[in-house]
Design a protein around this motif. Structure first.
Motif, PDB file in Angstrom:
ATOM      1  N   GLY A  55       0.855  -1.197   0.000  1.00 51.38           N
ATOM      2  CA  GLY A  55       0.000   0.000   0.000  1.00 51.38           C
ATOM      3  C   GLY A  55       0.881   1.233   0.000  1.00 51.38           C
ATOM      4  O   GLY A  55       0.692   2.167   0.770  1.00 51.38           O
ATOM      5  N   CYS A  56       1.863   1.243  -0.927  1.00 47.08           N
ATOM      6  CA  CYS A  56       2.920   2.267  -0.930  1.00 47.08           C
ATOM      7  C   CYS A  56       2.450   3.630  -1.397  1.00 47.08           C
ATOM      8  O   CYS A  56       3.114   4.631  -1.152  1.00 47.08           O
ATOM      9  N   GLY A  57       1.303   3.689  -2.087  1.00 49.37           N
ATOM     10  CA  GLY A  57       0.817   4.964  -2.610  1.00 49.37           C
ATOM     11  C   GLY A  57       1.851   5.617  -3.505  1.00 49.37           C
ATOM     12  O   GLY A  57       2.507   4.946  -4.316  1.00 49.37           O
ATOM     13  N   GLY A  58       2.051   6.933  -3.338  1.00 53.37           N
ATOM     14  CA  GLY A  58       2.977   7.681  -4.173  1.00 53.37           C
ATOM     15  C   GLY A  58       4.433   7.478  -3.808  1.00 53.37           C
ATOM     16  O   GLY A  58       5.322   8.029  -4.464  1.00 53.37           O
ATOM     17  N   GLY A  59       4.698   6.696  -2.755  1.00 54.77           N
ATOM     18  CA  GLY A  59       6.077   6.286  -2.492  1.00 54.77           C
ATOM     19  C   GLY A  59       6.860   7.093  -1.472  1.00 54.77           C
ATOM     20  O   GLY A  59       8.091   7.010  -1.441  1.00 54.77           O
ATOM     21  N   ILE A  60       6.170   7.838  -0.616  1.00 58.19           N
ATOM     22  CA  ILE A  60       6.890   8.664   0.370  1.00 58.19           C
ATOM     23  C   ILE A  60       7.779   7.790   1.265  1.00 58.19           C
ATOM     24  O   ILE A  60       8.973   8.052   1.428  1.00 58.19           O
ATOM     25  N   ASP A 115      13.124  -9.310   3.786  1.00 55.94           N
ATOM     26  CA  ASP A 115      13.622  -9.181   5.166  1.00 55.94           C
ATOM     27  C   ASP A 115      12.674  -8.335   6.001  1.00 55.94           C
ATOM     28  O   ASP A 115      12.562  -8.516   7.208  1.00 55.94           O
ATOM     29  N   VAL A 116      12.047  -7.361   5.321  1.00 57.61           N
ATOM     30  CA  VAL A 116      11.211  -6.387   6.026  1.00 57.61           C
ATOM     31  C   VAL A 116       9.945  -6.120   5.211  1.00 57.61           C
ATOM     32  O   VAL A 116      10.011  -5.964   3.990  1.00 57.61           O
ATOM     33  N   VAL A 117       8.798  -6.084   5.900  1.00 57.75           N
ATOM     34  CA  VAL A 117       7.531  -5.722   5.266  1.00 57.75           C
ATOM     35  C   VAL A 117       6.976  -4.499   6.001  1.00 57.75           C
ATOM     36  O   VAL A 117       6.901  -4.502   7.230  1.00 57.75           O
ATOM     37  N   THR A 118       6.621  -3.463   5.252  1.00 59.61           N
ATOM     38  CA  THR A 118       5.975  -2.310   5.877  1.00 59.61           C
ATOM     39  C   THR A 118       4.571  -2.172   5.298  1.00 59.61           C
ATOM     40  O   THR A 118       4.359  -2.409   4.104  1.00 59.61           O
ATOM     41  N   CYS A 119       3.625  -1.828   6.138  1.00 57.32           N
ATOM     42  CA  CYS A 119       2.242  -1.639   5.696  1.00 57.32           C
ATOM     43  C   CYS A 119       1.660  -0.520   6.546  1.00 57.32           C
ATOM     44  O   CYS A 119       1.127  -0.743   7.624  1.00 57.32           O
ATOM     45  N   MET A 120       1.831   0.709   6.043  1.00 56.29           N
ATOM     46  CA  MET A 120       1.537   1.885   6.851  1.00 56.29           C
ATOM     47  C   MET A 120       0.308   2.644   6.355  1.00 56.29           C
ATOM     48  O   MET A 120       0.184   2.922   5.164  1.00 56.29           O
ATOM     49  N   GLU A 121      -0.548   2.997   7.264  1.00 53.89           N
ATOM     50  CA  GLU A 121      -1.752   3.811   6.984  1.00 53.89           C
ATOM     51  C   GLU A 121      -2.577   3.202   5.852  1.00 53.89           C
ATOM     52  O   GLU A 121      -3.128   3.911   5.017  1.00 53.89           O
ATOM     53  N   MET A 122      -2.663   1.907   5.824  1.00 52.82           N
ATOM     54  CA  MET A 122      -3.344   1.210   4.744  1.00 52.82           C
ATOM     55  C   MET A 122      -4.435   0.273   5.251  1.00 52.82           C
ATOM     56  O   MET A 122      -5.490   0.144   4.641  1.00 52.82           O
TER      57      MET A 122
END
Ligand code: SAH
Length: 238
Positions: A55-60, A115-122
């Motif tokens: 859910g990376c959106g515009g990639g910030i 190694d790492v998964v990020t899922c922010m504000e999604m």
């Protein structure tokens, strides 16, 4: 596979061209980015790690992790957001691989690849957050990190995140957030544990409307971040 609310994707697509404008509706994401980046780098040491931003959106966040030396893949279901994200790479000179694919499909095709998964504000924008959490747990290698951030659900978060941010301060367009989809930390921890992850950190994020300053701390009443780890396989070092 249809764990997607097309109205939500539409909403983000309509404003995607503003994504890198630090004074647009994406201002809060720009302002919280250094805080969350420092927090997750502190846990996972991003340099030279394979990272997927769900859910990376515009990639910030994706770009900032690439700037820390990570090899980053960003996935989202908004074509327009991804287009903006790819265009921005021309300006920033950074490298991120962006893909239009659902988290569940990505996980089925690339289990234990990151190694790492990020899922922010999604998570607060999808029909089944538990399904996304399962996909994230599947994407990460044993011993790897999974990071979530979302909005808590209680009277205070309604007052701050909906009434305050959308109506009073007009930081976000009305309708950005649906209170019913907010997730309590205990619920998110439950999804994570059910997916085989250990919850290792819960950190709050606060916004002071008078000083206009965001901070990390113990107050998880409105915004919060959760760090999880997939247990290392028996016999392998963590
Ligand atoms: N994670 C980014 C963007 C948050 S905005 C950041 O924190 O900076 C929420 C993003 O989730 C939008 O880009 C939207 O398109 C995406 N999204 C919403 N539902 C989704 C789904 N079901 N699958 C993938 N992405 C989704």
């Amino acid at each position: 596979m249809s764990n997607v609310d097309t109205a939500e994707i539409q909403k983000f697509s309509e404003v995607a061209h503003h994504w890198w404008d630090p004074n647009s509706e994406f201002k809060p994401l720009h302002e919280i980015n250094p805080l969350r980046l420092g927090w997750l780098d502190g846990h996972a040491q991003l340099a030279s790690k394979a990272v997927i931003d769900v859910g990376c959106g515009g990639g910030i966040l994706s770009e900032s992790m690439a700037a820390k030396g990570a090899t980053v893949t960003g996935i989202d279901l908004s074509e327009k957001a991804l287009k903006v994200a790819r265009l921005h790479l021309l300006e920033s000179g950074r490298e991120v691989t962006y893909r239009h694919i659902a988290a569940e499909d990505m996980a089925a095709k690339n289990p234990a690849a990151f190694d790492v998964v990020t899922c922010m504000e999604m998570l607060e924008h999808v029909p089944s957050p538990a399904s996304i959490v399962r996909a994230c747990a599947q994407l990460v290698k044993p011993g790897g990190w999974v990071f979530f951030s979302t909005l808590n659900r209680n009277a205070k978060s309604y007052a701050f995140a909906v009434l305050g941010a959308e109506y009073l301060l007009k930081m976000l367009p009305k309708g950005t957030h649906d209170y019913a989809k907010f997730i309590k930390p205990a619920e998110l921890a439950g999804f994570a544990r059910a997916a085989g992850l250990d919850v290792v950190d819960l950190t709050g994020m606060t916004y002071n409307p008078l000083t206009k300053i965001y901070a990390l701390g113990r107050d998880t009443d409105v915004n919060y971040l959760m760090a999880c780890r997939r247990p290392a396989e028996p016999g392998t070092p963590a």
